[in-house]
Design a protein around this motif. Structure first.
Motif, PDB file in Angstrom:
ATOM      1  N   SER A  92       0.846  -1.194   0.000  1.00 40.42           N
ATOM      2  CA  SER A  92       0.000   0.000   0.000  1.00 40.42           C
ATOM      3  C   SER A  92       0.881   1.244   0.000  1.00 40.42           C
ATOM      4  N   PRO A  93       1.170   1.781  -1.174  1.00 38.64           N
ATOM      5  CA  PRO A  93       2.096   2.921  -1.248  1.00 38.64           C
ATOM      6  C   PRO A  93       1.456   4.210  -0.750  1.00 38.64           C
ATOM      7  N   ILE A  94       1.210   4.291   0.558  1.00 35.88           N
ATOM      8  CA  ILE A  94       0.458   5.425   1.100  1.00 35.88           C
ATOM      9  C   ILE A  94       1.243   6.732   1.006  1.00 35.88           C
ATOM     10  N   ASN A  95       2.590   6.627   0.857  1.00 41.01           N
ATOM     11  CA  ASN A  95       3.398   7.842   0.780  1.00 41.01           C
ATOM     12  C   ASN A  95       3.702   8.261  -0.658  1.00 41.01           C
ATOM     13  N   LEU A  96       2.996   7.674  -1.601  1.00 40.46           N
ATOM     14  CA  LEU A  96       3.265   7.964  -3.010  1.00 40.46           C
ATOM     15  C   LEU A  96       3.095   9.456  -3.295  1.00 40.46           C
ATOM     16  N   HIS A  97       4.101  10.046  -3.914  1.00 40.23           N
ATOM     17  CA  HIS A  97       4.032  11.461  -4.266  1.00 40.23           C
ATOM     18  C   HIS A  97       3.222  11.603  -5.547  1.00 40.23           C
ATOM     19  N   GLU A  98       2.024  12.180  -5.452  1.00 31.26           N
ATOM     20  CA  GLU A  98       1.070  12.201  -6.558  1.00 31.26           C
ATOM     21  C   GLU A  98       1.582  12.888  -7.823  1.00 31.26           C
ATOM     22  N   PRO A  99       2.249  14.051  -7.738  1.00 35.57           N
ATOM     23  CA  PRO A  99       2.728  14.674  -8.973  1.00 35.57           C
ATOM     24  C   PRO A  99       3.690  13.786  -9.754  1.00 35.57           C
ATOM     25  N   LEU A 100       4.594  13.115  -9.023  1.00 30.91           N
ATOM     26  CA  LEU A 100       5.538  12.256  -9.717  1.00 30.91           C
ATOM     27  C   LEU A 100       4.844  11.029 -10.278  1.00 30.91           C
ATOM     28  N   ARG A 101       3.910  10.478  -9.518  1.00 34.27           N
ATOM     29  CA  ARG A 101       3.160   9.333 -10.017  1.00 34.27           C
ATOM     30  C   ARG A 101       2.392   9.722 -11.273  1.00 34.27           C
ATOM     31  N   GLY A 102       1.843  10.934 -11.272  1.00 36.27           N
ATOM     32  CA  GLY A 102       1.138  11.402 -12.458  1.00 36.27           C
ATOM     33  C   GLY A 102       2.065  11.527 -13.652  1.00 36.27           C
ATOM     34  N   ALA A 103       3.307  11.968 -13.425  1.00 40.42           N
ATOM     35  CA  ALA A 103       4.271  12.090 -14.516  1.00 40.42           C
ATOM     36  C   ALA A 103       4.583  10.727 -15.113  1.00 40.42           C
ATOM     37  N   LEU A 104       4.806   9.735 -14.236  1.00 39.97           N
ATOM     38  CA  LEU A 104       5.105   8.395 -14.738  1.00 39.97           C
ATOM     39  C   LEU A 104       3.917   7.818 -15.501  1.00 39.97           C
ATOM     40  N   ALA A 105       2.721   8.081 -15.012  1.00 40.41           N
ATOM     41  CA  ALA A 105       1.529   7.596 -15.708  1.00 40.41           C
ATOM     42  C   ALA A 105       1.404   8.243 -17.088  1.00 40.41           C
ATOM     43  N   GLU A 106       1.732   9.530 -17.179  1.00 43.84           N
ATOM     44  CA  GLU A 106       1.652  10.230 -18.462  1.00 43.84           C
ATOM     45  C   GLU A 106       2.706   9.693 -19.432  1.00 43.84           C
ATOM     46  N   VAL A 107       3.892   9.409 -18.929  1.00 44.45           N
ATOM     47  CA  VAL A 107       4.932   8.801 -19.765  1.00 44.45           C
ATOM     48  C   VAL A 107       4.461   7.454 -20.293  1.00 44.45           C
ATOM     49  N   ALA A 108       3.833   6.678 -19.413  1.00 42.88           N
ATOM     50  CA  ALA A 108       3.320   5.368 -19.836  1.00 42.88           C
ATOM     51  C   ALA A 108       2.266   5.522 -20.929  1.00 42.88           C
TER      52      ALA A 108
END
Length: 567
Positions: A92-108
């Motif tokens: 459960s990645p509760i500390n996930l940094h949302e902006p960076l996660r969003g960047a990786l999702a956009e790259v994907a």
């Protein structure tokens, strides 16, 4: 996406699912787009552009997220948790940094769309018929523009990811991207694609690719194409090399062409062997001419830290010996009169007050390592790495040696790192050069019964390791070995023991690790083979060479650069 430059990488905890999606699609697109390499013109440029960004993303994942081993199973596209760092295995990645996660999702998302387009236009099928169909459809149906737009988006997102790391990491990622791409490119066509695709987006990479193309052109010249750089011995003064007892074959002199003003030059001489036959004399003369062409090239990569060559000459020595003299222009900041100070002389003679500071010594170490990396990436061997070939020129205003700008000399023994270019015997120009030679090279030169061995990249790296040891201890290799006289062990054992024991207290553990890595570098693939390679052995040798160069960039160059930056 907007990101703050103050973000710290340590604050990011990346979810496993986000990393998997990026890694999976990277692999899928890499396999699909690999077929584009078979196409020509603009489609080849598209592949090169994609390759830049795919390599950037791969390096970012490896160096920032810590995934340094390939965790992807090619058939199942699954990531095994045992390959992931602990921070990435949380259910459960509760500390996930949302902006960076969003960047990786956009790259994907971008990569998936690229993959879809390449499937649509047939990039997975490299048959002649499909290639023709691909080129027709991708350009006539607007696919080219769509692919280019997606690649531009991918670059923008890669730029965003780079901005969330500190400038030192950004520099390291860019440097590694250049190293990986250039060390993998072996043909003029591959380098041309890199040069063209890098225009406007990665200009320094384009310049390096252009320089490598010039090197290839020189390497592939036929023997009947002289450079025009050879001048008569009468044009230089002095016109003879210094006596051997002087301990150096380097001197300041003048070069004067008929009707022109004389200019100050640095002379570097190389003695041939008296016993050379016609073939060896011709080979040595041809190699000297090609080397002069390389050193004369304009726009050399700044990290290559070599002086600009003006011309060279060949003089007749005693006993029917050929003597070669390379003429270099002193750097603009120097007074052009005083001879340069070598690192070897500085180590032995400078008082404590005149020595470089610790920060300057770290800077010298990093610069020398970067220069050797640039030379090896360009597929050349130096063959004379030692402190006598590290030069410091006196600043014209302060009259003091400028330790911020070291130069690498001694290129008169250099040659391309290919199986067709064998070493030609000559006299080493530096006194005590054996101390900088790898034990296997010393044994081969002494005639150990194993026959003649090819010179390897690791022999250059070993010599660098000894120079780095001298810098760290501020003692010449000769002085280090003399201090251990009478102790058990070989010369190599004494140098390695000194590095392990003395360096951590003087310059730190990380510096010591870089030195020990150089002194224990692995053997080159097929390093002692001569003759014609098979296609498979050539590819295997190239893969090993690329991996070794990248490893040197990470375990030596990057570490020394960090030592310099952290002061």
């Amino acid at each position: 996406m907007k990101t703050s430059s103050a973000m710290e990488v340590a604050a990011f905890v990346i979810g496993t699912s986000g990393l998997i999606s990026v890694a999976e699609v990277c692999l899928g697109v890499a396999r699909a787009i690999d077929g584009v390499k078979a196409f020509k013109e603009e489609t080849e440029s598209l592949y090169a552009i994609y390759n830049f960004e795919q390599v950037r993303l791969t390096l970012w994942i490896a160096h920032v997220l810590g995934v340094t081993h390939s965790p992807i199973d090619i058939d199942t596209l699954q990531i095994e948790e045992r390959h992931l760092p602990p921070v990435l295995t949380s259910a459960s990645p509760i500390n996930l940094h949302e902006p960076l996660r969003g960047a990786l999702a956009e790259v994907a998302r971008i990569l998936k769309k690229l993959n879809h387009l390449l499937d649509k236009y047939g990039a997975n099928d490299v048959s002649a018929a499909r290639r023709m169909q691909f080129q027709t459809k991708v350009f006539k149906e607007g696919g080219k523009d769509e692919v280019r737009e997606l690649l531009a988006q991918l670059k923008n997102w890669n730029d965003s990811l780079d901005r969330v790391v500190e400038s030192r990491m950004r520099h390291h990622l860019v440097s590694n991207m250049h190293t990986r791409l250039l060390s993998a490119a072996q043909t003029d066509r591959e380098l041309e694609a890199i040069q063209g695709a890098a225009q406007g987006t990665h200009p320094s990479l384009g310049h390096e690719a252009a320089f490598r193309r010039q090197l290839l052109s020189i390497e592939n010249q036929s023997d009947g194409q002289p450079s025009g750089l050879m001048v008569p011995p009468g044009d230089i003064s002095p016109s003879l090399p210094p006596p051997i007892k002087s301990g150096t074959l380097r001197a300041m002199g003048r070069y004067e062409r008929l009707g022109e003003r004389p200019i100050r030059v640095l002379q570097e001489w190389k003695h041939g062997q008296p016993n050379w036959g016609d073939l060896e004399r011709t080979t040595a003369t041809t190699r000297a001419d090609r080397l002069a062409s390389v050193l004369r090239l304009e726009h050399k990569p700044p990290k290559l830290r070599c002086l600009d060559l003006i011309a060279y000459t060949i003089a007749d020595g005693p006993q029917n010996r050929l003597d070669f003299c390379f003429l270099y222009r002193p750097p603009p900041f120097a007074d052009g009169v005083a001879p340069p100070l070598t690192l070897q002389t500085a180590l032995a003679t400078l008082s404590e007050r005149r020595r470089p500071t610790l920060a300057q010594r770290f800077g010298i170490a990093a610069t020398l390592a970067e220069s050797l990396l640039a030379f090896h990436t360009a597929n050349w061997l130096h063959k004379a790495v030692c402190s006598a070939n590290v030069l410091f020129f006196a600043d014209a205003h302060t009259e003091a040696p400028d330790f911020r700008r070291p130069f690498v000399a001694g290129f008169e023994f250099a040659r391309p790192d290919t199986v067709r270019d064998l070493t030609i015997e000559g006299s080493a120009s530096a006194a005590g050069f054996d101390a900088y030679c790898h034990p296997e090279l010393v044994a081969a030169l002494a005639g150990d019964g194993r026959g003649r061995r090819r010179y390897q990249r690791r022999f250059d790296i070993y010599g660098l390791g000894v120079v780095l040891l001298e810098l760290g201890c501020w003692m010449t290799a000769a002085a280090i070995l003399k201090s251990r006289q009478g102790m058990a062990g070989t010369r190599h054992d004494h140098l390695l023991e000194t590095a392990s024991v003395s360096l951590p207290l003087r310059v730190g553990t990380r510096y010591k690790q870089a030195v020990c890595a150089c002194l224990g570098w692995e053997e080159d693939e097929n390093g002692d083979e001569a003759g014609v390679e098979t296609e498979e052995s050539r590819r295997q040798r190239q893969r090993q060479r690329q991996r070794q160069i990248e490893e040197f960039a990470n375990t030596v160059v990057a570490v020394l650069r960090d030592c310099h930056c952290t002061l």
